[in-house]
Design a protein around this motif. Structure first.
Motif, PDB file in Angstrom:
ATOM      1  N   VAL A  44       0.838  -1.190   0.000  1.00  0.00           N
ATOM      2  CA  VAL A  44       0.000   0.000   0.000  1.00  0.00           C
ATOM      3  C   VAL A  44       0.880   1.250   0.000  1.00  0.00           C
ATOM      4  O   VAL A  44       1.665   1.458   0.920  1.00  0.00           O
ATOM      5  N   ALA A  45       0.778   2.044  -1.037  1.00  0.00           N
ATOM      6  CA  ALA A  45       1.468   3.334  -1.079  1.00  0.00           C
ATOM      7  C   ALA A  45       0.621   4.342  -0.315  1.00  0.00           C
ATOM      8  O   ALA A  45      -0.551   4.556  -0.648  1.00  0.00           O
ATOM      9  N   PHE A  46       1.198   4.957   0.721  1.00  0.00           N
ATOM     10  CA  PHE A  46       0.412   5.798   1.623  1.00  0.00           C
ATOM     11  C   PHE A  46      -0.309   6.920   0.873  1.00  0.00           C
ATOM     12  O   PHE A  46      -1.519   7.091   0.999  1.00  0.00           O
ATOM     13  N   ILE A  47       0.440   7.698   0.095  1.00  0.00           N
ATOM     14  CA  ILE A  47      -0.149   8.852  -0.590  1.00  0.00           C
ATOM     15  C   ILE A  47      -1.248   8.394  -1.551  1.00  0.00           C
ATOM     16  O   ILE A  47      -2.332   8.981  -1.603  1.00  0.00           O
ATOM     17  N   GLU A  48      -0.964   7.315  -2.300  1.00  0.00           N
ATOM     18  CA  GLU A  48      -1.947   6.825  -3.272  1.00  0.00           C
ATOM     19  C   GLU A  48      -3.222   6.374  -2.580  1.00  0.00           C
ATOM     20  O   GLU A  48      -4.330   6.731  -2.989  1.00  0.00           O
ATOM     21  N   ALA A  49      -3.068   5.575  -1.502  1.00  0.00           N
ATOM     22  CA  ALA A  49      -4.247   5.089  -0.782  1.00  0.00           C
ATOM     23  C   ALA A  49      -4.999   6.238  -0.120  1.00  0.00           C
ATOM     24  O   ALA A  49      -6.237   6.290  -0.145  1.00  0.00           O
ATOM     25  N   PHE A  50      -4.255   7.168   0.468  1.00  0.00           N
ATOM     26  CA  PHE A  50      -4.879   8.311   1.129  1.00  0.00           C
ATOM     27  C   PHE A  50      -5.718   9.124   0.145  1.00  0.00           C
ATOM     28  O   PHE A  50      -6.872   9.471   0.413  1.00  0.00           O
ATOM     29  N   LEU A  51      -5.153   9.403  -1.025  1.00  0.00           N
ATOM     30  CA  LEU A  51      -5.860  10.203  -2.016  1.00  0.00           C
ATOM     31  C   LEU A  51      -7.070   9.468  -2.584  1.00  0.00           C
ATOM     32  O   LEU A  51      -8.116  10.081  -2.843  1.00  0.00           O
ATOM     33  N   LEU A  52      -6.954   8.136  -2.771  1.00  0.00           N
ATOM     34  CA  LEU A  52      -8.089   7.357  -3.278  1.00  0.00           C
ATOM     35  C   LEU A  52      -9.251   7.388  -2.291  1.00  0.00           C
ATOM     36  O   LEU A  52     -10.403   7.595  -2.661  1.00  0.00           O
ATOM     37  N   ILE A  53      -8.926   7.155  -1.007  1.00  0.00           N
ATOM     38  CA  ILE A  53      -9.966   7.156   0.029  1.00  0.00           C
ATOM     39  C   ILE A  53     -10.572   8.554   0.151  1.00  0.00           C
ATOM     40  O   ILE A  53     -11.797   8.724   0.250  1.00  0.00           O
ATOM     41  N   LEU A  54      -9.700   9.572   0.125  1.00  0.00           N
ATOM     42  CA  LEU A  54     -10.179  10.945   0.244  1.00  0.00           C
ATOM     43  C   LEU A  54     -11.078  11.308  -0.931  1.00  0.00           C
ATOM     44  O   LEU A  54     -12.086  12.010  -0.780  1.00  0.00           O
ATOM     45  N   GLN A  55     -10.729  10.812  -2.117  1.00  0.00           N
ATOM     46  CA  GLN A  55     -11.550  11.073  -3.300  1.00  0.00           C
ATOM     47  C   GLN A  55     -12.945  10.481  -3.149  1.00  0.00           C
ATOM     48  O   GLN A  55     -13.957  11.136  -3.428  1.00  0.00           O
ATOM     49  N   LYS A  56     -12.997   9.221  -2.678  1.00  0.00           N
ATOM     50  CA  LYS A  56     -14.297   8.569  -2.500  1.00  0.00           C
ATOM     51  C   LYS A  56     -15.131   9.298  -1.444  1.00  0.00           C
ATOM     52  O   LYS A  56     -16.334   9.511  -1.617  1.00  0.00           O
ATOM     53  N   VAL A  57     -14.477   9.680  -0.345  1.00  0.00           N
ATOM     54  CA  VAL A  57     -15.188  10.386   0.716  1.00  0.00           C
ATOM     55  C   VAL A  57     -15.689  11.736   0.214  1.00  0.00           C
ATOM     56  O   VAL A  57     -16.810  12.157   0.519  1.00  0.00           O
ATOM     57  N   SER A  58     -14.879  12.422  -0.588  1.00  0.00           N
ATOM     58  CA  SER A  58     -15.255  13.740  -1.087  1.00  0.00           C
ATOM     59  C   SER A  58     -16.490  13.664  -1.968  1.00  0.00           C
ATOM     60  O   SER A  58     -17.411  14.467  -1.844  1.00  0.00           O
ATOM     61  N   ILE A  59     -16.515  12.679  -2.867  1.00  0.00           N
ATOM     62  CA  ILE A  59     -17.653  12.542  -3.774  1.00  0.00           C
ATOM     63  C   ILE A  59     -18.923  12.205  -3.010  1.00  0.00           C
ATOM     64  O   ILE A  59     -19.997  12.754  -3.256  1.00  0.00           O
ATOM     65  N   VAL A  60     -18.794  11.290  -2.044  1.00  0.00           N
ATOM     66  CA  VAL A  60     -19.970  10.807  -1.317  1.00  0.00           C
ATOM     67  C   VAL A  60     -20.441  11.798  -0.266  1.00  0.00           C
ATOM     68  O   VAL A  60     -21.636  11.940  -0.032  1.00  0.00           O
ATOM     69  N   LEU A  61     -19.505  12.502   0.378  1.00  0.00           N
ATOM     70  CA  LEU A  61     -19.857  13.308   1.546  1.00  0.00           C
ATOM     71  C   LEU A  61     -19.745  14.809   1.302  1.00  0.00           C
ATOM     72  O   LEU A  61     -20.680  15.571   1.573  1.00  0.00           O
TER      73      LEU A  61
END
Length: 328
Positions: free
Chosen positions: A173-190
């Protein structure tokens, strides 16, 4: 009238049953395979749409002036961090102490690890995006619950990339990549429905008032989302290669975890003045995100934990809502 009243009182269990029966009907009826293939991409679009509508309608009612950190936010977040830490310690230390694992009867060391990883996905995940919907119907504070949902989402986006490589080094797991992916999903949904809710309150007040005049609209949108989520959960279980004993243990332990997180959250809220909000904040999880991260970075079997959890948490929510209705 009796049927309508029953459907209103037990909307969430009915949604669970509809999702389960619908998927099993397609699963056991070969003649429906073509129709199922045609509907699958339709549901892929409908599901995020109804999640979005659920939150958009809710955020049209939010008092944005109350959206600031509170003491109970800190208490619930610390409790989540403690539970995550204990679970990780058990997963890592189990093989060191017990050889093949923790010696749970009838389970191999690998099965035990999958069980604990399934539980971890139900702990480390952020508070559910739809939690403000339930809090509002229970008489809690939608605004402070929305604030905690944002805080919790950011905390989970930080924790998951840090924690999962310790459990599954092969996941890489690449920290920055995973962080940005999760943040992207949260941003769209929330964040997007939150922003639109603010715009509606300030610049499209007439439409906003019409939306808020329908108090149960967000709840029924959520019920449709739950029905689809249930179908996905049943699909994951039916196609899983895990043993029946492991599936049963995941189902049982996630039920216990529901009550544990609910009780801890309520206890924190009782001392810090927000019992309803704290209970829902720690207990009601964004299981869709948990299922996704389990598939991405752990083991597909671990995702079944979050799938079972969503069923248990919504049954408990239904009981809460019914008790509030009876008491009123």
């Amino acid at each position: 009238m009796g049927l309508i009243r029953f459907l209103k009182d037990w909307t969430l269990p009915v949604a669970i049953v509809v999702g389960t029966v619908s998927y099993l009907t397609f699963y056991y009826t070969p003649q429906l395979d073509a129709l199922g293939d045609m509907l699958s991409p339709v549901f892929d679009v409908i599901f995020p749409l109804f999640v979005f509508l659920t939150l958009f309608v809710t955020f049209c009612k939010v008092d944005f002036h109350q959206m600031r950190p509170h003491r109970w936010h800190v208490g619930v977040l610390l409790a989540q961090l403690l539970l995550v830490g204990v679970t990780i310690l058990v997963i890592i230390a189990g093989p060191l102490v017990g050889g093949d694992g923790l010696n749970i009867q009838g389970m191999s060391g690998n099965s035990e690890k999958l069980l604990w990883e399934a539980l971890l996905t139900c702990i480390i995940g952020p508070s559910a995006s739809a939690a403000p919907v339930v809090v509002g119907k229970l008489g809690g504070n939608i605004s402070t619950m929305t604030t905690y949902t944002l805080i919790s989402s950011l905390a989970s986006a930080l924790m998951i990339p840090l924690v999962f490589p310790m459990l599954e080094p092969a996941a890489n797991v690449a920290f920055i990549e995973a962080f940005l992916l999760i943040l992207q999903k949260v941003s769209i949904v929330l964040l997007l429905p939150l922003l639109l809710g603010w715009v509606m309150q300030h610049y499209v007040k007439g439409v906003c008032q019409r939306i808020t005049a329908m108090p149960n609209l967000s709840f029924y949108c959520w019920a449709i989302s739950l029905s689809i989520t249930t179908g996905i959960t049943v699909k994951n279980i039916m196609h899983s290669n895990a043993s029946l004993w492991l599936l049963a243990m995941i189902a049982l332990t996630t039920l216990v975890l529901c009550f544990v997180q609910f009780a801890i959250g309520r206890l924190i809220g009782r001392h810090l003045g927000e019992e309803i909000n704290s209970g829902q904040a720690l207990f009601q999880k964004n299981t869709a995100l948990s299922i996704w991260v389990a598939y991405m970075y752990l083991n597909p079997v671990a995702s079944i934990g979050a799938g079972c959890y969503v069923l248990w948490q919504n049954i408990i929510n239904s009981i809460e809502l019914y008790e509030v209705k009876v008491s009123n």
